[in-house]
Design an enzyme around this catalytic site. Structure first.
Site, PDB file in Angstrom:
ATOM      1  N   TYR A 149       4.015  -4.280   1.268  1.00  0.00           N
ATOM      2  CA  TYR A 149       2.797  -4.896   1.726  1.00  0.00           C
ATOM      3  C   TYR A 149       2.041  -5.527   0.672  1.00  0.00           C
ATOM      4  CZ  TYR A 149      -1.733  -5.920   4.207  1.00  0.00           C
ATOM      5  OH  TYR A 149      -2.730  -6.465   4.640  1.00  0.00           O
ATOM      6  N   TYR A 159      -6.597   0.320   2.417  1.00  0.00           N
ATOM      7  CA  TYR A 159      -5.064   0.826   2.213  1.00  0.00           C
ATOM      8  C   TYR A 159      -4.806   2.032   1.646  1.00  0.00           C
ATOM      9  CZ  TYR A 159      -0.373  -0.479   2.962  1.00  0.00           C
ATOM     10  OH  TYR A 159       0.999  -0.762   3.380  1.00  0.00           O
TER      11      TYR A 159
END
Length: 269
Positions: A149, A159
């Site tokens: 990602y 995240y």
């Protein structure tokens, strides 16, 4: 269907349920004529529906903890035996952060949890590649793909430590990709996918906001799990034989866009 993977054999890690990219990839590989074994950690297998996928695709399931070299040795040996020869493709679709699961902020990370997440999400990729390399289990021009990602390059605060894990994962693809390419012409790449509503993805705080923002930023819109499965198939195929050591963005253009009128309009409401 194009029979892109007819006669090819491989291993697919990480299929949990019908929302997972690994699940969608297994379905597409099967449609394109590829054969494979499915694998996941025993605890994930108890939580998911992997046996349902195995029945649908005619695959066998071999439980394996991707952080355990003995499990990986057994997996590779049995996969080659079951499939009747060396492998042509491997998908690493594994990620987990205990800090994320427990909502621990990045600045207050529990380092035991941090180490566990790193082992599962990143170091396991090196272990998988090493098990394949040591056992000479891949055919020449084979392809190994891992999912990542863009938080490996840009800051997405929620995240958490998964961003560090993904950066490490991408580095392994470049480093191991060099050696495996020189030794056996085996390709190793990562796919930097749009935020995707998988079981793992939805565990990230603010995930709905991630998806909405990315959709507004991407000229082609977010890439779905089905889209990603199609892309993985191309990387497993002979059409991409000279693509290796790359981090390949599969995100509808998100990675190259600074701002869009849609984002500005959304913020101006």
């Amino acid at each position: 269907m194009y029979n892109l993977l007819k006669g090819k054999r491989g291993i697919i890690f990480g299929a949990l349920d019908e929302n997972s990219i690994a699940w969608k990839t297994a379905e597409r590989v099967h449609e394109e004529g590829g054969q494979f074994v499915l694998t996941n950690a025993p605890i994930a297998m108890r939580m998911g529906k992997i046996n349902e996928l195995a029945e649908k695709t005619g695959a066998q399931v071999i439980p394996a903890d991707a952080t355990n070299m003995d499990d990986l040795q057994n997996l590779v040996t049995k996969a080659v035996e079951i499939l009747g020869g060396k492998l042509d493709f491997v998908l690493h679709s594994i990620g987990m952060s205990v800090n994320v699961r427990k909502n621990i902020p990045y600045t207050e990370s529990n380092y035991d949890f941090y180490a566990k997440g790193w082992d599962v999400s990143a170091l396991s990729f090196h272990k998988v590649c090493q098990a394949l390399h040591k056992n000479d289990a891949m055919n020449e021009w084979g392809s190994i793909v891992a999912l990542t990602y863009i938080a490996a390059q840009r800051t997405f605060p929620d995240y958490n430590d998964m961003a560090d894990n993904k950066a490490y994962l991408e580095s392994i693809a470049r480093s191991f990709g060099y050696f495996y390419g020189k030794d056996k012409h085996v390709r190793i790449n990562t796919i930097s996918q749009s935020p995707t509503p998988t079981t793992a993805g939805q565990g990230v705080k603010g995930f709905d906001g991630f998806i909405t923002y990315a959709e507004l930023m991407s000229p082609l819109g977010n890439a779905t799990a089905d889209d990603c499965a199609n892309y993985v198939v191309t990387l497993f195929s002979d059409l991409t034989r000279k693509v290796t050591m790359q981090n390949l963005y599969h995100d509808g253009g998100f990675s190259n866009v600074g701002v869009t009128p849609e984002v500005i309009a959304h913020m101006s409401k």
